[in-house]
Write an enzyme that holds these catalytic residues in place. Structure first.
Site, PDB file in Angstrom:
ATOM      1  CG  HIS A 287     -31.978 -41.231 -36.817  1.00  0.00           C
ATOM      2  ND1 HIS A 287     -32.367 -42.188 -35.905  1.00  0.00           N
ATOM      3  CD2 HIS A 287     -33.011 -40.362 -36.877  1.00  0.00           C
ATOM      4  CE1 HIS A 287     -33.565 -41.906 -35.446  1.00  0.00           C
ATOM      5  NE2 HIS A 287     -33.972 -40.804 -36.012  1.00  0.00           N
TER       6      HIS A 287
ATOM      7  CB  THR B 170     -34.881 -45.654 -31.894  1.00  0.00           C
ATOM      8  OG1 THR B 170     -33.998 -45.543 -30.786  1.00  0.00           O
ATOM      9  CG2 THR B 170     -34.070 -45.704 -33.171  1.00  0.00           C
TER      10      THR B 170
ATOM     11  CG  ASP C 132     -30.051 -44.214 -34.403  1.00  0.00           C
ATOM     12  OD1 ASP C 132     -29.400 -43.210 -34.732  1.00  0.00           O
ATOM     13  OD2 ASP C 132     -31.291 -44.294 -34.521  1.00  0.00           O
TER      14      ASP C 132
ATOM     15  CB  ILE D  33     -42.887 -45.555 -35.433  1.00  0.00           C
ATOM     16  CG1 ILE D  33     -44.234 -46.295 -35.441  1.00  0.00           C
ATOM     17  CG2 ILE D  33     -42.832 -44.505 -36.500  1.00  0.00           C
ATOM     18  CD1 ILE D  33     -45.401 -45.423 -35.059  1.00  0.00           C
TER      19      ILE D  33
ATOM     20  CG  LEU E  73     -45.641 -46.317 -39.727  1.00  0.00           C
ATOM     21  CD1 LEU E  73     -45.729 -44.975 -40.445  1.00  0.00           C
ATOM     22  CD2 LEU E  73     -46.827 -46.494 -38.805  1.00  0.00           C
TER      23      LEU E  73
ATOM     24  N   GLY F 195     -39.963 -36.978 -34.687  1.00  0.00           N
ATOM     25  CA  GLY F 195     -39.735 -35.926 -33.701  1.00  0.00           C
ATOM     26  C   GLY F 195     -39.573 -36.496 -32.307  1.00  0.00           C
ATOM     27  CG  ASN F 196     -42.260 -39.038 -30.001  1.00  0.00           C
ATOM     28  OD1 ASN F 196     -43.294 -39.048 -30.638  1.00  0.00           O
ATOM     29  ND2 ASN F 196     -42.199 -38.607 -28.755  1.00  0.00           N
ATOM     30  CB  SER F 197     -35.950 -39.765 -33.261  1.00  0.00           C
ATOM     31  OG  SER F 197     -36.696 -40.506 -34.177  1.00  0.00           O
TER      32      SER F 197
END
Length: 457
Positions: free
Chosen positions: A104, A224, A134, A226, A228, A206-208
């Protein structure tokens, strides 16, 4: 004189006592033996920052990117022509410059830029992408790269300490820590194929594509998403793709250029405590076969409705989702060794894997009128319609005959071929007696409509 000598003796005694206490009982100087700093110093160079320039083709693409990257909303009623997606990646082969990341993050990208931890910049080539899992594979031409050691995600346990490395919000490389909070998380609606590692290590936009590692510095997952909750507070649930899944996808992308997933031709469901009692099982782990398509590999292998699948290729099966994931990552034409329980007796069968399109073709032939329609018994009192008994349409597969005939999720089927239907059993009886056409009367909102589903759209 005697008093002066006595005072000197007392002072000397106190000084010697202080000296002994300082030397013998003082806290030792701080050391780094108990930290993970040295391990992380070796691993962080394997994690890169990614910026993908993505052209906005339509409003749906913009909404997806806005959600994934926390982009600003529509400005003056117009969406931008292009946006920049920020993400992370992990170097898995230093010699060839292979980088794993999330699909993604680079989907529909016109240009992909990679920044190493030492500040070097490169343009990356997209070698392959697999949207259902993904996972995407990039390549850069660079020297003096550092790659990460791959761990084994099958050996993970809840409570194992982990570290997440990535580029949250594009601010620069960041390390967060936590534990594995759960394994084999699915049915979250994030990807088509879900088998996530859950962690409480902070994962943010941004951690993806970044690295989830163990205390040995081995890659165990690709960060991948989070999840919420809009209703409750909290920091959310961090999710990562198991490294074994990502590795399998990478190998197929390198060898074939795509991931051609297989199918057994079976329907399965989780084993509930009630089912476990009914099947006289001592455990609720596994998946029970509820349907076998005619002429499918499962039928030819001798599998039967009611068989309990306990493992596939020596990988334990805990639920129906495990069967879907394990089979989906087997290449069409390969074989699967399936361990089952039949009447509580252990058996082993070998089945070939076939193309899922064949499963669809057979399913369409078996039930062309309602193929791809999810149904649920429905009973409710409605002020406008009174007591309603019928069949609720939960989902409609795109391009199915029902979809072509404008059947919608949320519709309530109250009659079929002019016969009242109170539940799915009654509906199936009508469908079984129908030929090539099904006339449905459905409640839709405050009104009702007639729909005609043809066997051939």
């Amino acid at each position: 004189m005697t008093n002066r000598n006595g005072l000197k003796a007392i002072i000397s005694f106190l000084f010697i006592g202080w000296l002994i206490n300082t030397v013998c009982f003082a806290s030792p100087p701080p050391t780094r033996n108990n930290t993970s700093a040295s391990m992380l110093q070796k691993v962080t160079p394997t994690v890169v920052n990614i910026k993908a320039q993505i052209k906005i083709l339509d409003f749906d693409t913009f909404l997806r990117l806005q959600k994934e990257n926390q982009l600003p909303g529509v400005v003056n009623g117009e969406i931008p022509d292009k946006v920049v997606s920020t993400a992370s990646g992990v170097i898995v082969n230093a010699k060839k410059g292979y980088i794993l990341t999330n699909a993604h993050a680079v989907r529909d990208a016109q240009q992909i830029a990679v920044t190493l931890s030492d500040g070097r910049h490169y343009t990356a080539k997209l070698l392959g992408i697999d949207n259902p899992s993904d996972v995407a594979l990039l390549q850069i031409q660079a020297k003096n790269l550092t790659d990460i050691a791959l761990g084994n995600s099958n050996n993970l346990e809840v409570g194992d300490p982990v570290f997440a490395i990535g580029n949250p919000f594009g601010i620069g490389q960041t390390v967060t820590s936590g534990i594995i909070s759960g394994l084999k998380r699915s049915a979250l609606g994030i990807e088509s194929l879900e088998n996530f590692i859950q962690t409480d290590a902070a994962i943010n936009p941004g951690n993806s594509g970044g690295a989830l590692i163990n205390t040995n510095g081995e890659l165990i997952g690709i960060n991948t998403a989070i999840v919420l909750s809009s209703q409750h507070g909290g920091t959310g649930i961090g999710l990562a793709i198991p490294v074994n899944m990502a590795k399998s996808v990478m190998q197929q992308l390198l060898e074939f250029g795509n991931v051609k997933r297989g199918s057994l031709g079976v329907g399965v469901q989780d084993i509930t405590p009630d089912l476990a009692t009914s099947f006289d099982l001592s455990t609720s782990k596994g998946a029970v076969i509820t349907l076998i398509l005619p002429n499918s590999p499962a039928a030819k292998a001798g599998l039967q409705v009611g068989d309990i699948i306990t493992s596939i290729n020596n990988e334990d099966v805990k639920n129906a989702n495990d069967v879907v994931n394990d089979i989906s990552f087997l290449r069409v034409g390969s074989n699967a060794i399936i361990h089952i329980l039949r009447d509580n007796k252990a058996m082993t069968v070998t089945s070939m894997i076939w193309d899922p399109k064949k499963s669809r073709e057979v399913s369409v032939q078996m039930n062309p009128l309602l193929y791809g329609v999810g149904l649920k018994d429905f009973t409710q009192f409605d002020p406008q319609h009174g007591d309603i008994k019928g069949v609720l349409v939960v989902s409609v597969e795109e391009d199915s005959n029902a979809w072509q005939s404008d059947l919608h999720p949320g519709d309530v089927i109250i009659s079929a071929n002019k016969k009242k239907v109170n539940d799915i059993t009654e509906l199936n009886k009508v469908v079984a007696g129908a030929k090539n056409r099904l006339l449905l009367n459905v409640l839709r909102g405050p009104g009702a409509v007639f729909l005609v589903i043809n066997a051939e759209p």
